[in-house]
Enzyme design. Structure first.
Site, short mmCIF file in Angstrom:
data_model
loop_
_atom_site.label_atom_id
_atom_site.label_comp_id
_atom_site.label_asym_id
_atom_site.label_seq_id
_atom_site.Cartn_x
_atom_site.Cartn_y
_atom_site.Cartn_z
N VAL A 24 0.86 -1.19 0.00
CA VAL A 24 0.00 0.00 0.00
C VAL A 24 0.90 1.24 0.00
CG1 VAL A 24 -1.74 1.28 1.33
CG2 VAL A 24 -1.82 -1.22 1.24
N SER A 47 19.24 4.98 0.38
CA SER A 47 18.22 3.96 0.24
C SER A 47 18.35 3.37 -1.17
CB SER A 47 16.87 4.63 0.46
OG SER A 47 15.85 3.72 0.31
N LEU A 48 17.33 2.69 -1.67
CA LEU A 48 17.40 2.12 -3.02
C LEU A 48 16.14 2.48 -3.81
CD1 LEU A 48 18.53 -1.58 -2.41
CD2 LEU A 48 19.81 0.13 -3.69
N ASP A 53 15.22 -8.53 4.46
CA ASP A 53 14.17 -7.73 5.10
C ASP A 53 14.58 -7.41 6.54
OD1 ASP A 53 11.84 -6.42 5.40
OD2 ASP A 53 10.57 -8.19 5.54
N ARG A 101 20.56 3.76 10.25
CA ARG A 101 20.64 4.69 9.14
C ARG A 101 20.03 6.05 9.49
NH1 ARG A 101 17.81 3.10 3.61
NH2 ARG A 101 15.97 3.26 4.91
N GLU A 155 22.90 -5.16 6.62
CA GLU A 155 21.54 -5.31 7.12
C GLU A 155 21.54 -6.13 8.39
OE1 GLU A 155 19.78 -3.62 5.11
OE2 GLU A 155 17.68 -4.18 5.43
N TYR A 162 27.11 -5.79 3.22
CA TYR A 162 27.18 -5.79 1.75
C TYR A 162 27.80 -4.55 1.14
CZ TYR A 162 22.69 -3.58 2.89
OH TYR A 162 21.71 -2.81 3.44
N LYS A 216 11.26 -5.54 -6.22
CA LYS A 216 10.43 -5.97 -5.08
C LYS A 216 9.53 -7.12 -5.49
CE LYS A 216 10.59 -2.80 -1.54
NZ LYS A 216 9.43 -2.09 -1.18
N CYS A 263 -9.04 -14.63 31.43
CA CYS A 263 -9.87 -15.33 32.40
C CYS A 263 -9.02 -15.38 33.66
CB CYS A 263 -10.16 -16.75 31.89
SG CYS A 263 -10.81 -17.80 33.19
S1 IVH Z 1 22.46 -1.76 -1.08
C1 IVH Z 1 23.91 2.52 -1.31
N1 IVH Z 1 22.02 -4.35 -0.76
O1 IVH Z 1 17.15 -2.26 1.36
C2 IVH Z 1 23.61 1.14 -0.90
N2 IVH Z 1 20.58 -2.82 0.35
O2 IVH Z 1 14.98 -0.56 0.37
C3 IVH Z 1 22.18 0.88 -0.76
N3 IVH Z 1 18.85 -3.89 1.73
O3 IVH Z 1 18.48 0.78 2.52
C4 IVH Z 1 21.84 -0.41 -0.16
N4 IVH Z 1 19.45 -5.97 1.33
O4 IVH Z 1 18.63 -1.33 4.10
C5 IVH Z 1 21.62 -3.10 -0.46
N5 IVH Z 1 21.77 -6.66 -0.53
C6 IVH Z 1 21.38 -5.41 -0.23
C7 IVH Z 1 20.29 -5.17 0.63
C8 IVH Z 1 19.91 -3.84 0.89
C9 IVH Z 1 18.60 -5.17 1.99
C10 IVH Z 1 18.08 -2.75 2.29
C11 IVH Z 1 18.91 -1.57 2.74
C12 IVH Z 1 18.39 -0.44 1.89
C13 IVH Z 1 16.99 -0.89 1.65
C14 IVH Z 1 16.31 -0.15 0.50
#
Ligand code: IVH
Length: 670
Positions: free
Chosen positions: A36, A83-84, A117, A136, A170, A222, A310, A422
């Site tokens: 959502v 973020s991504l 996640d 973060r 993560e 990562y 996603k 109860c």
């Molecule tokens: S790369 C600049 N790699 O997903 C680097 N993020 O929705 C950006 N996440 O903020 C992150 N697995 O917290 C990266 N293999 C992965 C990941 C990952 C989970 C998270 C991370 C990011 C979020 C974005």
């Protein structure tokens, strides 16, 4: 859409999205599904792309979502934590890849990774020593959670090389720990976490590191803040370099040379997703050449060299046929929706917890409703909402019961808690649950004494409390259904043997709130005898490593009740041992295992281990490995060509695991 409407809609969307982000990131308690949020975010992005003049600086598209909570010292991220960007289909993904290819001579080498996640963390090491860890936050400023992170096993305190480096990754909660934590929260009348990500975030942001230590968190790293710290020049090489330094990295990554490779990687993990020991919500696709990361750079919020694919949420519709209420050991009465069976993410689902009366009222679920189901954190079936257009004309609001379904006493809310209870201490359902717990494997370990027999013992008035167990005689047991001389003798022998158990088993078996098997062992180890525990004050108990005041207070409260003391006296008089006798290594090892006490059947050919190895590993972790499937089997592990045992398991609705799921769990535990 004209400009005025665009500005108005954008403002509404911003307000909604900011509220949802605050619930999700700051309070770890989302009120809407990720999908959502994603849909509204997308709508806002589309409006902002068409009318850039409506963009405001507080738009969620201009900020990284998290916020910080008071109570933690702030940490400034010298290099922001980004973020991504998201895509939701392969078409959109190929759009992203094509756009990248147009920007320059980007060679087609991508590193595909699992999108874990959890929540992003940053770890700083000076000369190889862990000095600071943070969340973060808003990407620029996060929270200092160093002490909490020090409790996580997968985070090295010292690296294999004395380097100064800032590593990012993560932090997540494995599925099993998530299920256990939610079970415990529900037993205690607390609202369960919506998913492992929120559970991990809530656990990391505990002001007391001892609380974090109990939550069984783990990490996959990562990324690094600055690539100058590295020897390699690829993302896949970076993962290996981090691993060599001593970090846990996810082994599932794969370098892809074309779009088809990326696409099959996505398919592979979409299928494998349920069998992993941790939650993933998508795939991250990263340009593999780190030099190109520098060239491509980032927007204010996301890097241009990576994208998240996603997974679509898995949903199913079915009809609620009943709402059942069950009474737990502590008297908490919990509603469960009973539904027409439906297949959801690969398993058949016919029941979903409705948690507590507030939750049920808020969702307004009624008998006869068609509901949408999803799996929280990929595992636990949960009702998202009822389908309004399919609600029956004569549908009536569901009335929360006021009387205990087991004993008929008035139900109450204690101290404003959401749970309905109860409070009749003689309620048969509570007594049965309490005794089942007393007899369970990690407690008094009375073989053959399950809930059905206990229920009969109560209804035939052969028992009133646990001490009565030790006064049962042969004739009493012969009156039970299907009980012959042999079963009566065996049960009497198990009951008798349990008199000699070491103190921690009794302490756990009493079912004192918050006192799990481990806490019981630590308390018994320290005080050696029940009378010393009864005399102890909360401060002394709390001095035990990892104990904390919640457990200590609960123990003191329990033993301050005259009923508890009289129960202990009765147990003494029937010869139950009250001293700590020490714990064997074997017991220590099997105690915490998921497999402990479970009846497991192995079938088919295993690829990565022999059946013998699997069997001895299971036995060492407390499981009983049997050769045939029956209704008492807890789990069937299948290799290739499994044959009739598999069919029987499916018919009897017994959980079936593939080898990959089993090895993931083995890795988690050993
Ligand atoms: S790369 C600049 N790699 O997903 C680097 N993020 O929705 C950006 N996440 O903020 C992150 N697995 O917290 C990266 N293999 C992965 C990941 C990952 C989970 C998270 C991370 C990011 C979020 C974005």
């Amino acid at each position: 859409m004209d400009k005025r409407t665009a500005a108005k809609t954008a403002a509404e969307l911003r307000e909604k999205l900011n509220k949802w982000a605050d619930e999700y990131y700051t309070h770890d308690a989302p009120s809407v599904e990720d999908s959502v949020y994603d849909a509204a975010y997308r709508q806002l992005t589309e409006i902002e792309n068409e009318y850039p003049e409506v963009i405001t600086s507080d738009s969620p598209t201009q900020q990284v979502g998290d916020n910080t909570l008071p109570g933690f010292t702030k940490v400034v991220h010298e290099i922001p934590m980004l973020s991504l960007g998201d895509v939701f289909s392969k078409d959109e993904l190929s759009g992203f890849i094509n756009r990248l290819a147009e920007t320059d001579s980007v060679p087609f080498e991508y590193n595909c990774e699992l999108k874990i996640d959890g929540l992003a963390i940053s770890l700083r090491y000076e000369n190889g020593i862990f000095v600071q860890g943070s969340t973060r936050g808003n990407g620029q400023i996060g929270e200092d959670i160093t002490e909490n992170l020090k409790t996580i096993k997968s985070i090295p305190q010292k690296l294999n090389k004395p380097v100064t480096i800032e590593v990012r990754g993560e932090c997540y909660m494995p599925k099993k720990s998530f299920v256990d934590l939610n079970d415990a929260r529900q037993r205690d009348g607390q609202t369960p976490f919506a998913n492992p990500r929120n559970a991990a975030a809530g656990s990391l942001r505990q002001l007391d590191p001892k609380e974090t230590a109990k939550r069984k968190l783990s990490t996959f790293m990562y990324n690094v803040a600055d690539y100058d710290d590295l020897e390699t020049n690829t993302q896949s090489g970076l993962l290996e370099e981090l691993k060599a330094l001593g970090f846990e990295t996810n082994p599932g990554y794969q370098v892809a040379n074309n779009f088809d490779d990326v696409s099959s990687y996505i398919d592979k993990y979409q299928e494998k997703r349920d069998s992993l020991a941790y939650g993933i919500d998508g795939i991250v696709i990263k340009v593999n050449d780190l030099n190109l990361h520098r060239t491509l750079g980032a927007t204010v919020k996301v890097p241009r060299w990576a994208i998240a694919f996603k997974f679509p949420p898995e949903e199913a519709e079915t009809i609620v046929t009943d709402i059942e209420w069950t009474v737990g050991r502590t008297g908490v009465v919990t509603p469960t929706a009973v539904m027409n069976p439906v297949i959801l993410a690969g398993t058949t689902v016919s029941r979903a917890s409705l948690h507590n009366p507030d939750y049920l009222e808020e969702k307004d679920i009624r008998i006869g409703d068609t509901v949408k189901l999803h799996k929280a954190g990929d595992i636990i079936p949960e009702i998202s909402n009822y389908v309004e257009s399919k609600r029956l004309q004569d549908s009536e609001k569901y009335l929360i019961p006021t009387k205990c379904p087991s004993c008929g006493s008035e139900l109450v809310h204690l101290d404003d808690e959401v749970a309905l209870r109860c409070i009749n201490p003689m309620c048969p359902a509570q007594l049965t649950e309490g005794l089942t717990h007393f007899a369970s494997r990690n407690a008094m370990n009375i073989d053959g004494l399950g809930p059905k027999i206990i229920g009969q013992l109560f209804s035939k008035k052969l028992l009133t409390d646990v001490s009565g167990l030790y006064e049962l005689n042969f004739e009493d047991l012969l009156t039970l259904d299907k009980f012959g001389e042999k079963s009566a003798t065996n049960l009497l022998e198990s009951i008798n043997n349990s008199r000699q158990n070491s103190l921690e088993r009794l302490l756990f078996g009493l079912g004192i709130r918050h006192v799990g098997a481990k806490a019981a062992r630590l308390i018994a180890q320290k005080f050696k005898n029940i009378d010393e525990i009864i005399k102890a004050d909360a401060e002394t108990i709390a001095q035990i490593d990892t104990m904390g005041m919640i457990i200590a207070d609960s123990v003191v409260t329990y033993f301050s009740m005259p009923e508890s003391i009289s129960l202990i006296e009765k147990l003494k008089s029937v010869g139950v041992n009250m001293d700590y006798l020490g714990v064997s290594e074997e017991e220590l090892e099997s105690e915490d295992s998921f497999f402990s006490g479970k009846k497991v059947v192995l079938t088919g050919k295993l690829e990565t281990m022999t059946r013998g190895d699997a069997s001895s590993w299971l036995t060492n972790h407390g499981a009983k490995v049997t050769s045939s499937v029956s209704k008492n089997t807890d789990l069937v592990i299948v290799g290739t060509d499994p044959g009739s045992k598999y069919d029987k398991a499916v018919k009897l609705d017994i959980p079936v695991w593939e080898e990959s799921r089993f090895s993931d769990e083995m890795n988690q535990e050993s």
